[in-house]
Design a protein around this motif. Structure first.
Motif, PDB file in Angstrom:
ATOM      1  N   LEU B 508       0.839  -1.193   0.000  1.00  0.00           N
ATOM      2  CA  LEU B 508       0.000   0.000   0.000  1.00  0.00           C
ATOM      3  C   LEU B 508       0.879   1.251   0.000  1.00  0.00           C
ATOM      4  O   LEU B 508       0.641   2.203  -0.763  1.00  0.00           O
ATOM      5  CB  LEU B 508      -0.916  -0.012   1.225  1.00  0.00           C
ATOM      6  N   GLY B 509       1.902   1.243   0.849  1.00  0.00           N
ATOM      7  CA  GLY B 509       2.815   2.387   0.914  1.00  0.00           C
ATOM      8  C   GLY B 509       3.528   2.615  -0.413  1.00  0.00           C
ATOM      9  O   GLY B 509       3.613   3.740  -0.911  1.00  0.00           O
ATOM     10  N   ILE B 510       4.024   1.525  -1.002  1.00  0.00           N
ATOM     11  CA  ILE B 510       4.766   1.652  -2.252  1.00  0.00           C
ATOM     12  C   ILE B 510       3.867   2.226  -3.346  1.00  0.00           C
ATOM     13  O   ILE B 510       4.255   3.150  -4.069  1.00  0.00           O
ATOM     14  CB  ILE B 510       5.338   0.280  -2.697  1.00  0.00           C
ATOM     15  N   VAL B 511       2.655   1.679  -3.446  1.00  0.00           N
ATOM     16  CA  VAL B 511       1.742   2.144  -4.492  1.00  0.00           C
ATOM     17  C   VAL B 511       1.417   3.621  -4.298  1.00  0.00           C
ATOM     18  O   VAL B 511       1.514   4.426  -5.229  1.00  0.00           O
ATOM     19  CB  VAL B 511       0.436   1.310  -4.496  1.00  0.00           C
ATOM     20  N   ALA B 512       1.056   3.995  -3.048  1.00  0.00           N
ATOM     21  CA  ALA B 512       0.640   5.377  -2.795  1.00  0.00           C
ATOM     22  C   ALA B 512       1.774   6.345  -3.122  1.00  0.00           C
ATOM     23  O   ALA B 512       1.571   7.366  -3.774  1.00  0.00           O
ATOM     24  CB  ALA B 512       0.208   5.529  -1.341  1.00  0.00           C
ATOM     25  N   VAL B 513       2.981   6.005  -2.671  1.00  0.00           N
ATOM     26  CA  VAL B 513       4.090   6.935  -2.844  1.00  0.00           C
ATOM     27  C   VAL B 513       4.508   7.027  -4.304  1.00  0.00           C
ATOM     28  O   VAL B 513       4.823   8.090  -4.822  1.00  0.00           O
ATOM     29  CB  VAL B 513       5.252   6.512  -1.931  1.00  0.00           C
ATOM     30  N   THR B 514       4.476   5.875  -4.995  1.00  0.00           N
ATOM     31  CA  THR B 514       4.895   5.896  -6.390  1.00  0.00           C
ATOM     32  C   THR B 514       3.892   6.662  -7.248  1.00  0.00           C
ATOM     33  O   THR B 514       4.272   7.393  -8.159  1.00  0.00           O
ATOM     34  CB  THR B 514       5.026   4.460  -6.928  1.00  0.00           C
ATOM     35  N   ALA B 515       2.612   6.487  -6.943  1.00  0.00           N
ATOM     36  CA  ALA B 515       1.604   7.064  -7.825  1.00  0.00           C
ATOM     37  C   ALA B 515       1.211   8.476  -7.443  1.00  0.00           C
ATOM     38  O   ALA B 515       0.939   9.289  -8.313  1.00  0.00           O
ATOM     39  CB  ALA B 515       0.365   6.166  -7.834  1.00  0.00           C
ATOM     40  N   TRP B 516       1.172   8.784  -6.138  1.00  0.00           N
ATOM     41  CA  TRP B 516       0.533  10.027  -5.752  1.00  0.00           C
ATOM     42  C   TRP B 516       1.416  11.002  -4.977  1.00  0.00           C
ATOM     43  O   TRP B 516       0.917  11.869  -4.261  1.00  0.00           O
ATOM     44  CB  TRP B 516      -0.753   9.725  -4.975  1.00  0.00           C
ATOM     45  N   SER B 517       2.748  10.857  -5.098  1.00  0.00           N
ATOM     46  CA  SER B 517       3.625  11.852  -4.481  1.00  0.00           C
ATOM     47  C   SER B 517       3.448  13.183  -5.195  1.00  0.00           C
ATOM     48  O   SER B 517       3.197  13.207  -6.393  1.00  0.00           O
ATOM     49  CB  SER B 517       5.088  11.467  -4.653  1.00  0.00           C
ATOM     50  N   SER B 518       3.617  14.285  -4.462  1.00  0.00           N
ATOM     51  CA  SER B 518       3.711  15.562  -5.168  1.00  0.00           C
ATOM     52  C   SER B 518       5.117  16.083  -5.006  1.00  0.00           C
ATOM     53  O   SER B 518       5.794  15.790  -4.028  1.00  0.00           O
ATOM     54  CB  SER B 518       2.734  16.604  -4.641  1.00  0.00           C
ATOM     55  N   GLU B 519       5.535  16.868  -5.987  1.00  0.00           N
ATOM     56  CA  GLU B 519       6.914  17.329  -6.012  1.00  0.00           C
ATOM     57  C   GLU B 519       6.935  18.796  -6.398  1.00  0.00           C
ATOM     58  O   GLU B 519       6.175  19.224  -7.261  1.00  0.00           O
ATOM     59  CB  GLU B 519       7.668  16.490  -7.034  1.00  0.00           C
ATOM     60  N   ARG B 520       7.774  19.591  -5.744  1.00  0.00           N
ATOM     61  CA  ARG B 520       8.005  20.961  -6.159  1.00  0.00           C
ATOM     62  C   ARG B 520       9.506  21.163  -6.242  1.00  0.00           C
ATOM     63  O   ARG B 520      10.233  20.902  -5.285  1.00  0.00           O
ATOM     64  CB  ARG B 520       7.431  21.955  -5.135  1.00  0.00           C
ATOM     65  N   ILE B 521       9.979  21.597  -7.380  1.00  0.00           N
ATOM     66  CA  ILE B 521      11.389  21.952  -7.513  1.00  0.00           C
ATOM     67  C   ILE B 521      11.432  23.423  -7.869  1.00  0.00           C
ATOM     68  O   ILE B 521      10.865  23.815  -8.892  1.00  0.00           O
ATOM     69  CB  ILE B 521      12.083  21.122  -8.591  1.00  0.00           C
ATOM     70  N   ALA B 522      12.050  24.228  -7.033  1.00  0.00           N
ATOM     71  CA  ALA B 522      12.012  25.662  -7.297  1.00  0.00           C
ATOM     72  C   ALA B 522      13.139  26.367  -6.561  1.00  0.00           C
ATOM     73  O   ALA B 522      13.835  25.767  -5.744  1.00  0.00           O
ATOM     74  CB  ALA B 522      10.673  26.234  -6.849  1.00  0.00           C
TER      75      ALA B 522
END
Lengths: 159, 665
Positions: B508-522
């Motif tokens: 569950l953790g792997i799926v959630a993190v792989t699919a629904w992480s958000s990222e900001r690079i700035a």
């Protein structure tokens, strides 16, 4: 020589490294192009690293490659054209997902083949084992013994 | 004086290992109980001398004795005591010392707790253990002596590699080695059984606790390493399919298969020959893990040894042990009698399925890891085999395994009822379908397959609970009676449920993190802010902070959720002047089981800094799941039948449970 190589690698990885993988000043203003660039970057290997994609790597080479990918995208290349261009320049080594070819048939074919062979082996061994057991006749009971067994079992369950 | 003492103790340990490796075997051949009984004191003495050597090396690190080359290379007086201690194994020589120490420790445990073992089995197993010890001690003495002195001792040591100056180093390698080396015990027992040409269910009962312990440690070791790289590398990746990671994953996969096949062997006397082979393969993969990491064939943070002489030495060890063991297996295995029969649809059948998939997955990882090396050696062509390959091959194998997993425990031995099991899993299946629907409804982005991943995870978790609910009858009996039944359940049943549940949690953790992480690079200037998933981070400014042997440039961020102040995050750039190196120290903030993750780069001239900011949903589940697996293993380990070697539960308790049942009816 090998030692020097490894050392150079270590230095490249950690010492002179900019701290981040994708850096803000590398990114394209157009979010659609940038998203495509990120997707492509994840498929390309940073060639001086251990199995890291150029999207993750902090090495200077990865930085250059990220810029290159973005330049090609801005120039109007499709994703496949960018990848083809990089392969023509650096060889298939740059692809983290090796394409199916004569060299990689064994690689891609191995998992399903192993599963199949394993399954067949299990069936064959099982059959042979049963055949041996039947042939040796050891666990087989005669009709009289079967009847006696049933008697005992019934006797036990009724009491 | 202390280093010489350690060196000498190691030589003595080598000598003892030679005696321990030969005399007891001669004893079993000539039926001489005196020679056989030599194994026990020899194993204890072996442990004592190796421990002296290890402690001597640790003492050199604690007092910073820079006349010892190894200490000079890897330590520094400014390092905190904890890192001076962990640097003992933060280098090639020291890590080999740790390896041998754990080996000797396990040998001593067998000697002490193996009182109820048949004399010949114990003698043979300890002798095989001694061969391994002798090989590695010779390796250390000949090519990797940690006690080497420098003529003119420097005043200050070089530093430990900054990447390794982390609490992770205190935990990750010892756990991993406990796992690797723990499998040496099963290997030794397997070879002992082959030498004797005799094996029975009791063998499995003796070996299973060792498999469990090794498996538990390896599980924690891998999970720990994964969490370490997650927070240390600065972008929050938790698994890379890096050859070194693969090297630890392979013994885990084979060990998991071994754990399950040993159950079949213990309960039903079936799969004996296969279990022996798995025991050999698992330790061979552990050895190969050591080889891959240590030889310099693969260069990475983990590869301390770059000296080719060492690589060749380890290769010889590898060939002798693996080749020897497999030859012995080919020669002696046909002598072993096969056990009970079973129908394809049965608990045994399910476990065979488990073994088939786990071993195939293991072979897939092995091929993927070694294929580029082999191809380069054969044709000179260089290719890369990266994460996409493993996700496409290993992934489906494991998903298939996990879908079938809940059925296993619900199936009876010898002949199972597939339809019945499916009916009992109906609730789990419905829950899983609801989860898929919910995931589709909530998620607006991410891969299409992700909700199905959630579904598999929920099915696995609910399936594990189904077994417990069924067996305790908690829904049908009054609570008291159900609790009584729960207490009466064998702990191994609880262990199974916990471990299977844990795998679901990890997925569950792997799926959630792989699919629904958000990222900001700035890039942010002081006073500027970044928004990510309900949170707003404001950059307050930079300040510097001095550590014992490093200098931090810290960025201070205040975190708000709406108007509520949540906390402060302080990621930093850490530079180590002694090594002229820098590391990224990410800052993590835990919110439930999700985490905010931020790392910064070197500040620009205008005062702004480059920032990588992530929101990692449910990321902690990955490691929490591993914790469940460990706990499940511990429960299974404490099972009555393993503790006292009696397979039956107490009669009284059974009757009590029966009485409770009748009362309830």
């Amino acid at each position: 020589m090998k030692y020097l190589h490894a050392l150079a690698l270590l230095v490249a990885l950690f010492a002179t490294a900019p701290s981040l993988a994708v850096e803000p000043d590398e990114m394209l203003a157009n979010p659609v192009l940038e998203a495509r660039a990120r997707a492509i970057s994840k498929e390309l290997r940073c060639m001086v690293c251990q199995n890291e994609s150029i999207d993750e790597s902090q090495a200077p080479l990865a930085h250059d490659l990220r810029l290159l990918v973005r330049r090609r995208l801005v120039a109007g290349d499709s994703n496949q054209q960018v990848i083809d261009f990089l392969v023509s320049r650096y060889g298939e080594f740059i692809l983290l997902k090796p394409p199916l070819s004569w060299n990689t048939v064994a690689l891609w074919g191995a998992p399903p083949a192993l599963l199949l062979v394993g399954a067949i082996m299990i069936v064959v061994v099982e059959r042979r084992r049963k055949a041996i057991q039947r042939a040796s006749g050891m666990p087989q009971l005669s009709a009289a013994e079967q009847a006696r067994l049933a008697e005992i079992l019934n006797g036990e369950t009724t009491t | 004086m202390i280093p010489e003492l350690g060196h000498y103790a190691l030589m003595l340990a080598f000598g003892i290992a030679l005696i321990q490796g030969t005399m007891p075997i001669v004893g079993t051949r000539t039926n001489d109980p005196l020679l056989m009984s030599m194994a026990t004191p020899a194993a204890l003495a072996q442990f004592a001398f190796v421990a002296i050597a290890f402690l001597a090396l640790a003492e050199c690190y604690v007092v910073s004795d820079f006349s010892v080359f190894n200490v000079y290379e890897n330590s520094n007086t400014t390092m905190p005591l904890i890192y001076r201690l962990t640097s003992v194994w933060g280098n090639h020589e020291g890590s080999m010392m740790l390896w041998v120490s754990i080996l000797a420790f396990f040998g001593a445990l067998v000697a002490v707790f193996g009182g109820n073992l048949p004399a010949a089995l114990k003698a043979n197993a300890l002798a095989v253990q001694a061969w391994i010890a002798a090989a590695f001690e010779l390796f250390i003495l000949a090519t990797s002596n940690p006690f080497l002195r420098i003529a003119n001792a420097p005043f200050e040591g070089r530093d430990l590699n900054p990447i390794l100056q982390d609490p992770g180093l205190a935990f990750h390698p010892p756990m991993l080695y406990l796992g690797y080396v723990g499998f040496s015990i099963t290997f030794s027992f397997a070879i002992a059984a082959l030498l004797e040409g005799r094996i029975d269910a009791a063998w499995a009962r003796w070996v299973r606790p060792w498999v469990l312990v090794a498996w538990m440690c390896l599980t924690l070791g891998i999970a720990g390493g994964s969490y370490w790289s997650y927070y240390e590398l600065g972008w929050g990746g938790f698994w890379f399919w890096d050859p070194v990671e693969n090297a630890s994953l392979m013994p885990w996969l084979a060990g998991t298969a071994l754990l399950h096949s040993a159950v079949v062997m213990e309960k039903r006397e079936a799969l004996k020959v296969w279990t022996i082979l798995l025991a050999i393969l698992t330790f061979s993969l552990s050895l190969m893990g050591t080889f891959l990491v240590r030889s310099g064939v693969l260069t990475s943070v983990h590869a301390f040894a770059i000296d080719p002489a060492r690589g060749v030495f380890i290769l010889i060890i590898l060939v002798l042990f693996i080749g020897g063991a497999l030859s012995l297996y080919a020669w002696r295995a046909p002598l072993l009698k096969q056990g009970g029969l079973f129908a394809p649809i049965s608990r045994e059948g399910a476990l065979v399925f488990n073994n088939l998939f786990l071993v195939t997955a293991c072979a897939t990882v092995l091929i993927g890891t070694l294929y580029p090396l082999a191809l380069a050696a054969l044709t000179g062509e260089k290719i890369s085999v990266g994460p996409p390959f493993f996700n496409l091959t290993f992934g489906p194998l494991f998903i298939a395994l996990m879908i079938v997993m809940p059925f296993g425990p619900l199936m009876g031995w010898k002949r199972g009822d597939l339809l019945g099991a499916a009916q009992r899993l109906m609730v789990a299946a419905v829950l899983s379908a609801l989860a898929v629907a919910a995931a589709f409804a909530i998620s607006h982005r991410g891969p299409v397959l992700a909700p199905f991943g959630v579904g598999v995870a929920i099915f696995l978790m609910a399936g594990a609970l189904t077994d417990i609910i069924e067996r305790t009858m908690v829904l049908r009996l009054p609570l008291r009676a159900a609790l009584m039944r729960a207490a009466g359940l064998p702990r191994s049943a609880w262990g199974t449920a916990f471990a299977h549940f844990g795998l679901g949690v990890t997925l569950l953790g792997i799926v959630a993190v792989t699919a629904w992480s958000s990222e900001r690079i700035a890039e942010v200037k002081p006073g500027g802010s970044l928004d990510i998933a309900h949170y707003r981070l404001t950059f307050d400014g930079l300040f510097s902070r001095a550590g014992s042997n490093y200098q931090d440039v810290v960025g201070r961020f205040t975190v708000h959720r709406g108007d509520e102040l949540v906390g402060v995050m302080e990621p930093s750039r850490r530079s180590f002047p002694d090594r002229d190196m820098a590391t990224t120290e990410a800052a993590l903030m835990t919110r439930g089981v999700s985490q905010l993750y931020i790392s910064i780069g070197d500040p620009n001239k205008d005062g702004s800094i480059p920032v990588r900011l992530y929101f990692k949903p449910q990321v902690l589940l990955i490691w929490l799941g591993a914790g469940f697996m460990f706990f499940g293993g511990a429960l299974s380990l404490s099972d009555r039948r393993l503790r006292i070697g009696a397979p039956r539960p107490a009669k009284a308790r059974k009757q009590k449970a029966k009485a409770a049942l009748q009362a309830a009816e």
